[in-house]
Design a protein around this motif. Structure first.
Motif, PDB file in Angstrom:
ATOM      1  N   ALA A 531       0.692  -1.261   0.079  1.00  0.00           N
ATOM      2  CA  ALA A 531      -0.177  -0.121  -0.173  1.00  0.00           C
ATOM      3  C   ALA A 531       0.794   1.090   0.086  1.00  0.00           C
ATOM      4  O   ALA A 531       1.912   1.178   0.260  1.00  0.00           O
ATOM      5  CB  ALA A 531      -0.974   0.036   1.342  1.00  0.00           C
ATOM      6  N   VAL A 532       0.569   2.375  -0.511  1.00  0.00           N
ATOM      7  CA  VAL A 532       1.202   3.602  -0.735  1.00  0.00           C
ATOM      8  C   VAL A 532       0.652   4.584   0.449  1.00  0.00           C
ATOM      9  O   VAL A 532      -0.695   4.858   0.346  1.00  0.00           O
ATOM     10  CB  VAL A 532       1.018   3.856  -2.073  1.00  0.00           C
ATOM     11  CG1 VAL A 532       1.724   5.487  -2.106  1.00  0.00           C
ATOM     12  CG2 VAL A 532       1.523   3.079  -3.083  1.00  0.00           C
ATOM     13  N   THR A 533       1.214   5.183   1.132  1.00  0.00           N
ATOM     14  CA  THR A 533       0.968   6.149   2.108  1.00  0.00           C
ATOM     15  C   THR A 533       1.845   7.413   1.933  1.00  0.00           C
ATOM     16  O   THR A 533       3.060   7.275   1.373  1.00  0.00           O
ATOM     17  CB  THR A 533       1.101   5.844   3.539  1.00  0.00           C
ATOM     18  OG1 THR A 533       2.756   5.581   3.841  1.00  0.00           O
ATOM     19  CG2 THR A 533       0.443   4.462   3.794  1.00  0.00           C
ATOM     20  N   ARG A 534       1.207   8.512   2.326  1.00  0.00           N
ATOM     21  CA  ARG A 534       2.157   9.530   2.473  1.00  0.00           C
ATOM     22  C   ARG A 534       1.817  10.623   3.723  1.00  0.00           C
ATOM     23  O   ARG A 534       0.546  10.790   3.971  1.00  0.00           O
ATOM     24  CB  ARG A 534       1.895  10.422   1.469  1.00  0.00           C
ATOM     25  CG  ARG A 534       2.701  11.763   1.567  1.00  0.00           C
ATOM     26  CD  ARG A 534       2.592  12.531   0.062  1.00  0.00           C
ATOM     27  NE  ARG A 534       3.458  13.875   0.149  1.00  0.00           N
ATOM     28  CZ  ARG A 534       2.763  15.034   0.591  1.00  0.00           C
ATOM     29  NH1 ARG A 534       1.440  15.117   1.064  1.00  0.00           N
ATOM     30  NH2 ARG A 534       3.557  16.178   0.445  1.00  0.00           N
ATOM     31  N   GLY A 535       2.459  10.609   4.803  1.00  0.00           N
ATOM     32  CA  GLY A 535       2.084  11.173   6.152  1.00  0.00           C
ATOM     33  C   GLY A 535       1.092  10.015   6.719  1.00  0.00           C
ATOM     34  O   GLY A 535       1.081   9.023   6.756  1.00  0.00           O
ATOM     35  N   PRO A 536       0.157  10.653   7.269  1.00  0.00           N
ATOM     36  CA  PRO A 536      -0.922   9.915   7.876  1.00  0.00           C
ATOM     37  C   PRO A 536      -1.961   9.366   6.656  1.00  0.00           C
ATOM     38  O   PRO A 536      -2.841   8.584   6.925  1.00  0.00           O
ATOM     39  CB  PRO A 536      -1.653  11.006   8.911  1.00  0.00           C
ATOM     40  CG  PRO A 536      -1.383  12.255   8.225  1.00  0.00           C
ATOM     41  CD  PRO A 536      -0.326  12.305   7.367  1.00  0.00           C
ATOM     42  N   LEU A 537      -1.881   9.986   5.539  1.00  0.00           N
ATOM     43  CA  LEU A 537      -2.881   9.398   4.593  1.00  0.00           C
ATOM     44  C   LEU A 537      -2.417   8.098   3.915  1.00  0.00           C
ATOM     45  O   LEU A 537      -1.265   8.004   3.322  1.00  0.00           O
ATOM     46  CB  LEU A 537      -2.848  10.492   3.647  1.00  0.00           C
ATOM     47  CG  LEU A 537      -3.435  11.838   3.928  1.00  0.00           C
ATOM     48  CD1 LEU A 537      -3.533  12.839   2.781  1.00  0.00           C
ATOM     49  CD2 LEU A 537      -4.915  11.742   4.794  1.00  0.00           C
ATOM     50  N   VAL A 538      -3.472   7.223   3.668  1.00  0.00           N
ATOM     51  CA  VAL A 538      -3.177   6.255   2.815  1.00  0.00           C
ATOM     52  C   VAL A 538      -3.926   6.543   1.624  1.00  0.00           C
ATOM     53  O   VAL A 538      -4.974   7.229   1.576  1.00  0.00           O
ATOM     54  CB  VAL A 538      -4.123   5.040   3.389  1.00  0.00           C
ATOM     55  CG1 VAL A 538      -4.227   3.740   2.546  1.00  0.00           C
ATOM     56  CG2 VAL A 538      -3.588   4.569   5.067  1.00  0.00           C
ATOM     57  N   TYR A 539      -3.086   6.003   0.436  1.00  0.00           N
ATOM     58  CA  TYR A 539      -3.627   6.268  -0.878  1.00  0.00           C
ATOM     59  C   TYR A 539      -4.306   5.135  -1.418  1.00  0.00           C
ATOM     60  O   TYR A 539      -3.928   3.872  -1.145  1.00  0.00           O
ATOM     61  CB  TYR A 539      -2.612   6.684  -1.810  1.00  0.00           C
ATOM     62  CG  TYR A 539      -2.421   8.336  -1.335  1.00  0.00           C
ATOM     63  CD1 TYR A 539      -1.635   8.939  -0.212  1.00  0.00           C
ATOM     64  CD2 TYR A 539      -2.918   9.098  -2.403  1.00  0.00           C
ATOM     65  CE1 TYR A 539      -1.829  10.180  -0.156  1.00  0.00           C
ATOM     66  CE2 TYR A 539      -2.763  10.464  -2.117  1.00  0.00           C
ATOM     67  CZ  TYR A 539      -1.991  11.127  -1.095  1.00  0.00           C
ATOM     68  OH  TYR A 539      -2.087  12.479  -0.866  1.00  0.00           O
ATOM     69  N   CYS A 540      -5.106   5.455  -2.525  1.00  0.00           N
ATOM     70  CA  CYS A 540      -5.619   4.118  -3.040  1.00  0.00           C
ATOM     71  C   CYS A 540      -6.002   4.753  -4.662  1.00  0.00           C
ATOM     72  O   CYS A 540      -5.772   5.699  -5.058  1.00  0.00           O
ATOM     73  CB  CYS A 540      -7.158   3.975  -2.595  1.00  0.00           C
ATOM     74  SG  CYS A 540      -8.376   5.306  -2.634  1.00  0.00           S
ATOM     75  N   ALA A 541      -6.343   3.677  -5.372  1.00  0.00           N
ATOM     76  CA  ALA A 541      -6.636   4.050  -6.857  1.00  0.00           C
ATOM     77  C   ALA A 541      -8.052   3.585  -7.269  1.00  0.00           C
ATOM     78  O   ALA A 541      -8.621   2.454  -6.680  1.00  0.00           O
ATOM     79  CB  ALA A 541      -5.853   3.171  -7.550  1.00  0.00           C
ATOM     80  N   GLU A 542      -8.737   4.268  -7.907  1.00  0.00           N
ATOM     81  CA  GLU A 542      -9.933   4.012  -8.393  1.00  0.00           C
ATOM     82  C   GLU A 542     -10.018   3.770  -9.996  1.00  0.00           C
ATOM     83  O   GLU A 542      -9.343   4.614 -10.693  1.00  0.00           O
ATOM     84  CB  GLU A 542     -11.054   5.161  -7.986  1.00  0.00           C
ATOM     85  CG  GLU A 542     -11.248   5.312  -6.483  1.00  0.00           C
ATOM     86  CD  GLU A 542     -12.272   6.175  -6.280  1.00  0.00           C
ATOM     87  OE1 GLU A 542     -13.216   5.691  -5.259  1.00  0.00           O
ATOM     88  OE2 GLU A 542     -12.421   7.269  -6.800  1.00  0.00           O
ATOM     89  N   SER A 543     -10.856   3.036 -10.516  1.00  0.00           N
ATOM     90  CA  SER A 543     -10.831   2.996 -12.130  1.00  0.00           C
ATOM     91  C   SER A 543     -11.478   4.397 -12.492  1.00  0.00           C
ATOM     92  O   SER A 543     -11.192   4.420 -13.765  1.00  0.00           O
ATOM     93  CB  SER A 543     -11.681   1.864 -12.473  1.00  0.00           C
ATOM     94  OG  SER A 543     -13.281   1.923 -11.821  1.00  0.00           O
ATOM     95  N   ALA A 544     -12.109   5.232 -11.907  1.00  0.00           N
ATOM     96  CA  ALA A 544     -12.505   6.559 -12.374  1.00  0.00           C
ATOM     97  C   ALA A 544     -11.073   7.039 -12.986  1.00  0.00           C
ATOM     98  O   ALA A 544     -11.190   7.914 -13.857  1.00  0.00           O
ATOM     99  CB  ALA A 544     -12.922   7.371 -11.229  1.00  0.00           C
ATOM    100  N   ASP A 545      -9.898   7.027 -12.230  1.00  0.00           N
ATOM    101  CA  ASP A 545      -8.676   7.517 -12.797  1.00  0.00           C
ATOM    102  C   ASP A 545      -7.866   6.468 -13.612  1.00  0.00           C
ATOM    103  O   ASP A 545      -6.809   7.110 -14.350  1.00  0.00           O
ATOM    104  CB  ASP A 545      -7.865   7.887 -11.543  1.00  0.00           C
ATOM    105  CG  ASP A 545      -8.482   9.081 -10.635  1.00  0.00           C
ATOM    106  OD1 ASP A 545      -8.958  10.179 -11.337  1.00  0.00           O
ATOM    107  OD2 ASP A 545      -8.492   8.857  -9.391  1.00  0.00           O
TER     108      ASP A 545
END
Lengths: 626, 626
Positions: A531-545
């Motif tokens: 998983a990819v994080t930056r600071g306290p935020l977890v990032y995710c991916a959506e098919s919208a992008d």
């Protein structure tokens, strides 16, 4: 640092002035308060308070509807605390008036158990009466503090007096402890507010009796576990059962441990905390792996698609953390609270502020979820819904979000003797009482998007400012008035002691790098993924992008990750771009040829910003190349 | 090659003489027949045939118990066909006598609808009466062929005559087509056996009426789909609903297409076949991805842990394939049948022959499954059991296995004009009727463990021997009497035409290499993972052999894979050894350090040999390094 000497700093003392949370609060003030109110109005939750319902009428009162109403009041009160608003107060006052009018002479107050099943009062452990009473207390305190109006508080105290008599003194109810906890922490809050010892006594009674009562043990072990009464609380070392109930209980236990300086109870809380964060928590701070009983399951069981992760559970987790850091200053609690708040909790509300998720899975496959929707009841497997809705049948999460966003500055500071702890960072100005001295602090930051935090003191005095260094920060520099200093760091806090002068400026610079995280190999669902994080935020991916099979996208630790400013549904949000490799499609179902791969751009958005653009595939854990 | 001209070659004509299937048949003869019988006796299934049950007595007859009994009889009959056995026949005869005694004068026969709900006969589509009748027919034919005893066949024909009248002629039942198919293919078998046209007419009636009857359409679309009556059969192009029902129906449809040379119906069957093998089938030949309705779900939905993959569904799939290759010679059907038989079907029975699985998941996590076991009914999510049991409440799979193992040589040959097709390979000697000429063939092979098959003809004559070249064989050499020949290959068969002399020996050498297969990227559950196969066998790993997190084991295409002889519970079975890399364990739940990996030996066993050594982790799809 001694234990058990921490004191909370309430959001009352702090104004959120700019940045991430200011924006959220404005949105909630403009949209969410009204939206939740309107939905509750439409669904009969407010009407139910009049006790006019009769068989055959629509909107039959539900056993826990009062809690929705009082949580909405509590949330509204937190905004009123900052800015009186006659129109909003009128709405609350009308609701309070209904309670005043319908409360039983003996203090009892619950629409369902008055108009639907009056003979069943206090007979069924699982029926949420005491849970509702707890929320009534919390709402009443909030509204009294915000407006000085005490009618609701009187209703609440009268009800609590009845409960005290029936449960603690006379034992005349059919059970001893509530099936859904919440009243424990509410009673501790009422004790703090009124200083009435009996409220603490009652909280203690409920906490200490739990798991020891013959009368409560009419359920199976699993059902007891579901309600955290499978064991006396001081023997509970793993987080079990319904996750919201569990964390409300643990919060009450931590409250009690702090007030009573009880080491044993604190150690239990610490074990529970450790079990959660080291074995049973999603990377997003989500807890409760399964919809079955909305509950915890077992160590390392963290499936992605069926993750339950109720919004309220992560709110309760943050509440527990805030109590724990008062007992023992350790950055692990704020790290956890922050993870829960910025990811799962905020994922529970749309960027538009008016629609909500109860559940926050780590992955969504529209095909699979559509299949679920189409199954008849008997064949139905539970999968989370894909699009937020405005109100749920069990609509606890929306008003809970209102509470947490309204009072978010609660998470900023605490004190212990001459130390001010700065836990969570936000752009806000406030006053912290250190023993008898008011210290004004102004915090400026673009957190959670940037790692620079500036705190300016507006008051002269000698004290320690303990700045939290989040575990995710590989590097943290501190300067005071531009000069780098080296403060001693202990358990995640940098202790800056000095004789402060008005205008002194402390700068904390947290290196906010993009990280690629793996899960423990024991988590079978996440092996091979990152998983990819930056600071306290977890990032995710959506098919919208990203228009390809997200589950098949393989990222690399050595890839290039760039943070760029972007907008999602008009909200300015930093996104991460990188590249991934995906296999070329093929016709067969199985084949023995090596995959042909091609490189695709991968755009990642913060997990909290997911599901704002229609039904979409969601992926948080990606295949890891290296 | 023309379509619609294939003729089956029955196992009657063939003796399995050695090797894999001989061993299985001996085990089944010694253990399975008796074990299934004893369990059925204990559970009251045989007693129920006496129609003595009364309210309050134990072992209340179930609507489909007859089918268990008659399937056991059918299985036993297949062994009796090869070797009469007075003791076994006495058991069957006693059961048949009970049927003769209890059959209604009008022909009706079903214990439940006689002693429990006599007024409900032929009123509920979903209640399996016609399904039971189908199995009665199949059992009766098998027993008549094996022993010449026709009492059971008379019972069956009398019952079918009633059904013909009630359903096809008078329409006096409350529904038109059965909710659980099976009778269709049974009627086609009865038609083949008796040449009575009316049986085919009735089969046609059931098949053609399906999805067109107003009276049947009292269910929701999903429920109709569950029973394959959501559309007329000729409009069904995707495999939907309960997988056993679906494949029994498709088998009946293929039977009908063949007998009627109906192109349209065949094309539908082909579409359905293609939908299954290209989008909805596990690599083990398992079908029915979910326990919800024991059913198909949607394209590319192949979850591992919750895979249902009922043993009976893969038996039915093999049955469908065998019918399809009669219509159109194409290796895709035998490839599929073989995959189903050697993997999912045989995974359904223990190496000891006396205990069974209903479900055949691709992965098992003992922690997760134990959690499932401990949940109360209301909170229960379905996960497969981890250890085989001797009898199920719904115990269709054990006698179905008996049928399929007893008649396994059915899958060896078929004919079409002057061509003998050799589909599945086993060590067996038999006679194939080619038009009016009996050709004796002796097949020697260590298949499925070795790829060499020798067929010796014992009869002079000019004909074509069409040898199947499985899709998994990268290389296939054929020699005749030691001389390499180059036979034309079409659609997976090498056509060897010549004037054969007694003693001519054809050797087919299939290169049986170990393969590392990947799944289509659209299968979200299998992205990044690979499975290992050798010939028709899928391999898997168990924690009984590999003491580490199997889900985390990463294999490589370029790794060294070795087949070695080993024994599992005393059975001699070739296993595959290779190495894998696994991460070192760590304490945290999530971390950003790169995984430290170490290499471990990985031992793989055939999937069919799984779960013979207690509760164990199972993994079939491994992380793929490259």
């Amino acid at each position: 640092m001694e234990k058990f000497i921490g004191k909370p700093v309430s959001f009352d003392q702090i104004d959120v002035t700019d940045g991430f949370w200011k924006e959220k609060q404005e949105l909630f003030y403009k949209v969410t308060i009204k939206s939740v109110y309107d939905r509750f109005e439409e669904t009969g939750r407010f009407e139910a308070l009049k006790f006019n319902w009769k068989e055959g009428m629509p909107n039959k009162p539900h056993i826990f509807w009062e809690s929705d109403v009082t949580k909405w009041i509590e949330g509204a009160a937190y905004f009123l605390q900052k800015k009186r608003d006659p129109e909003l107060e009128t709405k609350v006052d009308e609701l309070v008036e209904r309670m005043v009018n319908t409360q039983d002479e003996n203090g009892y107050l619950n629409a369902y158990f008055t108009v639907v099943e009056p003979d069943a009062r206090f007979t069924r452990r699982t029926d949420h009466e005491l849970y509702c009473a707890g929320h009534l207390v919390e709402g009443a305190i909030a509204y009294a503090k915000a407006t000085g109006k005490t009618a609701m508080l009187q209703v609440a105290e009268k009800y609590i007096d009845l409960i005290d008599r029936v449960f603690r003194i006379d034992h005349s109810a059919k059970f001893d402890t509530p099936g859904h906890e919440e009243i424990e922490l509410a009673l501790m809050k009422l004790y703090d507010y009124t200083k009435e010892e009996r409220y603490k006594l009652l909280a203690e009674y409920f906490i200490n009796t739990r798991g020891t009562s013959n009368r409560d043990e009419t359920y199976s072990f699993t059902d007891q576990e579901h309600m955290q009464s499978h064991l006396p609380v001081r023997k509970q070392f793993t987080a079990e059962g319904h996750s919201v109930r569990a964390l409300y209980l643990y919060s009450g236990m931590a409250d009690l441990a702090l007030r009573n300086k009880e080491e044993e109870l604190f150690q239990v809380c610490k074990e529970l905390f450790s079990n959660i964060v080291n074995k049973r928590m999603y990377i997003t701070g989500g807890i409760g792996s399964t919809h079955r009983g909305e509950s915890f399951t077992f160590d390392y069981d963290l499936p992605e698609y069926t993750a339950y992760n109720e919004t309220c559970a992560s709110i309760a987790l943050a509440m527990f953390c805030r109590r724990m850091w008062l007992i023992e200053p350790n950055g692990i609690y704020a790290d956890c609270a922050e993870k829960a708040l910025y990811n799962t909790v905020l994922s529970g509300v749309s960027l538009s502020g008016d629609s909500f998720f109860y559940e926050n899975p780590l992955a969504v496959d529209p095909d699979r979820n559509i299949f679920n929707d189409s199954r008849p009841q008997g064949l139905k497997e539970h999968l989370p819904i894909m699009e937020r809705v405005k109100v749920f049948d069990c609509s606890c999460c929306p008003p809970n979000l209102l509470r947490v966003v309204g009072s978010i500055a609660d998470y900023m500071y605490s004190t212990a003797e001459d130390v001010i702890f700065a836990h969570c960072f936000m752009d806000a100005a406030g006053t912290v009482w250190l023993q008898d001295k008011a210290i004004s602090l102004v915090q400026k930051t673009k957190y959670p998007y940037e790692g620079r935090i500036e705190i300016t003191t507006q008051t002269d005095g000698t004290y320690t400012l303990a700045l939290r260094i989040p575990a995710w920060a590989k590097k943290a520099d501190i300067t005071i008035n531009g000069e780098e200093i080296s403060a001693p760091v202990k358990d995640g806090y940098a202790y800056c002691k000095r004789s402060w002068k008005t205008g002194d400026k402390v700068s904390l610079n947290l290196e906010m790098e993009i990280k690629v995280l793996e899960a423990n190999p024991k988590v079978v669902d996440l092996c091979g993924r990152a998983a990819v994080t930056r600071g306290p935020l977890v990032y995710c991916a959506e098919s919208a992008d990203n228009n390809y099979e997200l589950r098949d996208a393989r990222i690399s630790r050595s890839g290039e990750y760039t943070t760029i400013q972007d907008s999602i549904c008009k909200a300015e949000i930093p996104v991460i771009t990188t590249s991934a490799s995906v296999r070329d499609g093929f016709d067969q179902l199985y084949r023995d040829k090596s995959a042909t791969r091609h490189t695709v751009p991968l755009k990642l958005i913060p997990y909290f910003a997911r599901a704002n653009r229609g039904k979409t595939e969601l992926c948080t854990w990606f295949l890891l190349e290296d």
